[in-house]
Design a protein around this motif. Structure first.
Motif, mmCIF file in Angstrom:
data_model
loop_
_atom_site.group_PDB
_atom_site.id
_atom_site.type_symbol
_atom_site.label_atom_id
_atom_site.label_comp_id
_atom_site.label_asym_id
_atom_site.label_seq_id
_atom_site.Cartn_x
_atom_site.Cartn_y
_atom_site.Cartn_z
ATOM 1 N N GLY A 24 0.786 -1.227 0.000
ATOM 2 C CA GLY A 24 0.000 0.000 0.000
ATOM 3 C C GLY A 24 0.818 1.278 0.000
ATOM 4 O O GLY A 24 0.320 2.340 0.380
ATOM 5 N N SER A 25 2.076 1.202 -0.432
ATOM 6 C CA SER A 25 2.932 2.387 -0.418
ATOM 7 C C SER A 25 2.718 3.216 -1.683
ATOM 8 O O SER A 25 2.146 2.749 -2.680
ATOM 9 N N GLU A 26 3.202 4.459 -1.661
ATOM 10 C CA GLU A 26 3.092 5.317 -2.827
ATOM 11 C C GLU A 26 4.138 4.950 -3.879
ATOM 12 O O GLU A 26 4.023 5.351 -5.036
ATOM 13 N N ARG A 27 5.152 4.197 -3.485
ATOM 14 C CA ARG A 27 6.229 3.827 -4.392
ATOM 15 C C ARG A 27 5.759 2.889 -5.494
ATOM 16 O O ARG A 27 6.169 2.996 -6.648
ATOM 17 N N TYR A 28 4.908 1.937 -5.083
ATOM 18 C CA TYR A 28 4.542 0.858 -6.004
ATOM 19 C C TYR A 28 3.190 0.297 -5.576
ATOM 20 O O TYR A 28 2.931 0.113 -4.387
ATOM 21 N N ASP A 29 2.344 0.020 -6.534
ATOM 22 C CA ASP A 29 0.980 -0.432 -6.254
ATOM 23 C C ASP A 29 0.985 -1.927 -5.928
ATOM 24 O O ASP A 29 0.910 -2.766 -6.835
ATOM 25 N N THR A 31 -0.929 -4.460 -3.220
ATOM 26 C CA THR A 31 -1.864 -4.798 -2.145
ATOM 27 C C THR A 31 -2.409 -6.188 -2.398
ATOM 28 O O THR A 31 -2.295 -6.736 -3.503
#
Length: 531
Positions: A24-29, A31
């Protein structure tokens, strides 16, 4: 919410999940769709942690509901570390002993890793497990499963192997003599997804769930489904490996950290632990992109297995009456803090934080997110509270967690939490980790302390332990940790008082390790208190 009757309890325990900094990071989708679906129907805990981020102590803490200072398993059971218990004490009671007293039938499927010789069956749990870490692919039960689904022993293509580069690009039969034979690698498991270890365990559990659904009585059951993954080796099946494009994965924020300003334990773990030295063996981020792609794909396959179990509960008509919990024993240090591999001897966010979601239509408020810090001990306490088993404790050393039901249903909050770490693979480093507001203090005997502002520095790159403006904060947090240690030592002394030689730090026992006494001493000196 008013609880009407005892629920069935299904607890899915993933192993070694790349979560903090990855999920769930902004770096990489990245989940897990099934995990998120379960969370939407129940509760999600955004600051969940392992109580101790190593397999055996974490699992032992879940099974007993107690911290390692009570059950005595501080390190993995296969390591010959002095005064580390390799089996539970004869008088120890696991969670299922309390559930049995209030009418539950209890099952356990999958990884055990809480003893050298004993398995879940030795503690009164029905189902299937293997002693120690367990050599799943070589086990008779797995081979029987393959015959049942008409599949051959699987073959794995190894993309990269950390310690055996001669295996890179080769195909190996997944029938190892030891579970460690192909451990430090990443690749793709060829053939049907059903032969992968997560699906094997899920299908064993689902078969039993279907049998339980056909029973005529209302006897409640509990079932722990303990995965071997997505722990490395990262060998997802082809269909899941194809979901992740390695080229899309950006460099991890602390990958290039040189550790010059870090505590010694970071370098010891990076340079000496099993001679991994991943930063030297795999210096090119291009290699890590493939390795991390396999790691993420193994996570997606674990999630798919979770989805199969959740769907099986729905299909069997058991979902409404079942408390479903999904979590992990600890996180994964992959690529972090100077190209990390495996777990760390430090309680970094990457190895400490874990996923945790719960669903119970009749007992939990739906679509709830919890911001308070919680840990795996609280999961055990929640299971026992939901079952009405909290009055069944007849042990001198009581469980330590708190039920999470009041957080979900009544808005109860927790202002701080303390976790433990003792090092990994022979690095004996006693640590207490305090979370207070958005700050994290790690008190260590045998190495330097750390203080991080997790809101501004989520990847723990700027240690503020010597920052003058944070002096009062550090003092406050040290005092909380000292009070916690004092309380726990007082509780244990009522059960088994330290002998003179233990108290005098001449030698240690599982209940009274000398390092704990020395950590108390260090904290008192730091606080200017009498020693």
């Amino acid at each position: 919410m008013t609880q009407t009757k005892q629920p069935n309890i299904v607890m899915i325990l993933a192993d070694h999940v790349a979560y903090a900094g990855h999920y769930g990071s902004e770096r990489y989708d990245y989940t897990w769709p099934h995990l998120e679906r379960i969370a939407k129907d129940g509760a999600k805990f955004n600051k969940a942690y392992a109580i101790t981020p190593v397999c055996t102590p974490s699992r032992a803490s879940f099974l007993t509901g107690k911290r390692p200072d009570k059950h005595g398993m501080r390190w993995n059971s296969e390591y010959p570390i002095p005064y580390n218990r390799t089996e539970f004490r004869d008088d120890e009671q696991l969670y299922n002993a309390h559930l049995t007293k209030v009418g539950y039938e209890n099952y356990y499927y999958g990884k055990w890793h809480c003893g050298i010789d004993k398995t879940a069956e030795d503690y009164g749990l029905n189902g299937w497990s293997l002693a120690e870490y367990g050599n799943l692919y070589a086990s008779e039960r797995y081979k029987e499963y393959l015959a049942k689904i008409d599949q051959p022993q699987p073959v794995c293509r190894i993309d990269h192997h950390l310690l055996r580069p001669e295996l890179d690009g080769t195909e190996v039969l997944m029938n190892p003599n030891e579970p460690w034979d192909f451990m430090d690698g990443a690749g793709v498991l060829l053939g049907s997804a059903e032969v992968q270890e997560q699906f094997f365990i899920a299908n064993l559990a689902i078969e039993q769930i279907q049998k339980l659904a056909q029973r005529k009585d209302d006897k409640p059951f509990s079932m722990v489904i303990s995965m071997w993954g997505p722990h490395h080796p990262y060998y997802p099946s082809e269909e899941f490996a194809n979901l992740i494009n390695p080229d899309d994965i950006p460099k991890y924020p602390s990958f290039d950290e040189n550790l010059d300003d870090k505590a010694w334990r970071y370098r010891i773990q990076r340079d000496l632990r099993c001679q991994h030295r991943a930063f030297e063996r795999w210096p090119d981020w291009k290699i890590w992109q493939t390795v991390m792609a396999r790691c993420y794909a193994a996570g997606l396959q674990t999630d798919a297995a979770i989805g199969k179990i959740s769907d099986a509960l729905e299909a069997a008509g058991l979902a409404d009456d079942t408390l479903l919990i999904v979590t992990a024993d600890h996180g994964d240090g992959i690529a972090a803090h100077g190209a990390g591999w495996d777990k760390y001897s430090s309680f970094t966010e990457e190895v400490g934080r874990i996923p945790l979601v719960m669903r119970w239509p009749e007992g939990l408020t739906k679509n709830t997110e919890i911001a308070s810090p919680v840990n795996l001990l609280d999961v055990t306490a929640t299971m026992l509270a939901a079952a009405g088993a909290t009055s069944q404790f007849d042990q001198a050393l009581k469980p330590d967690g708190e039920s999470l039901l009041p957080m979900v249903n009544d808005g109860k909050q927790r202002d701080h939490m303390i976790c433990d770490h003792y090092g990994h693979s022979g690095d004996v480093l006693f640590q207490k980790i305090l979370y207070l507001d958005n700050w994290k203090y790690t008190s260590v005997w045998g190495d330097d302390d750390e203080l991080y502002n997790l809101k501004d520095d989520p990847h723990e790159l700027n240690n503020l332990i010597d920052d003058e403006p944070q002096r009062d904060r550090a003092t406050k947090m040290r005092q909380i940790i000292l009070d916690h240690l004092t309380q726990r030592r007082d509780e244990r002394s009522k059960w088994h008082k330290a002998e003179f030689w233990e108290d005098g730090i001449v030698f240690s026992s599982p209940e009274w390790p000398r390092e704990e006494t020395l950590q108390v001493y260090k904290l008192k000196v730091q606080l200017g208190l009498p020693t």
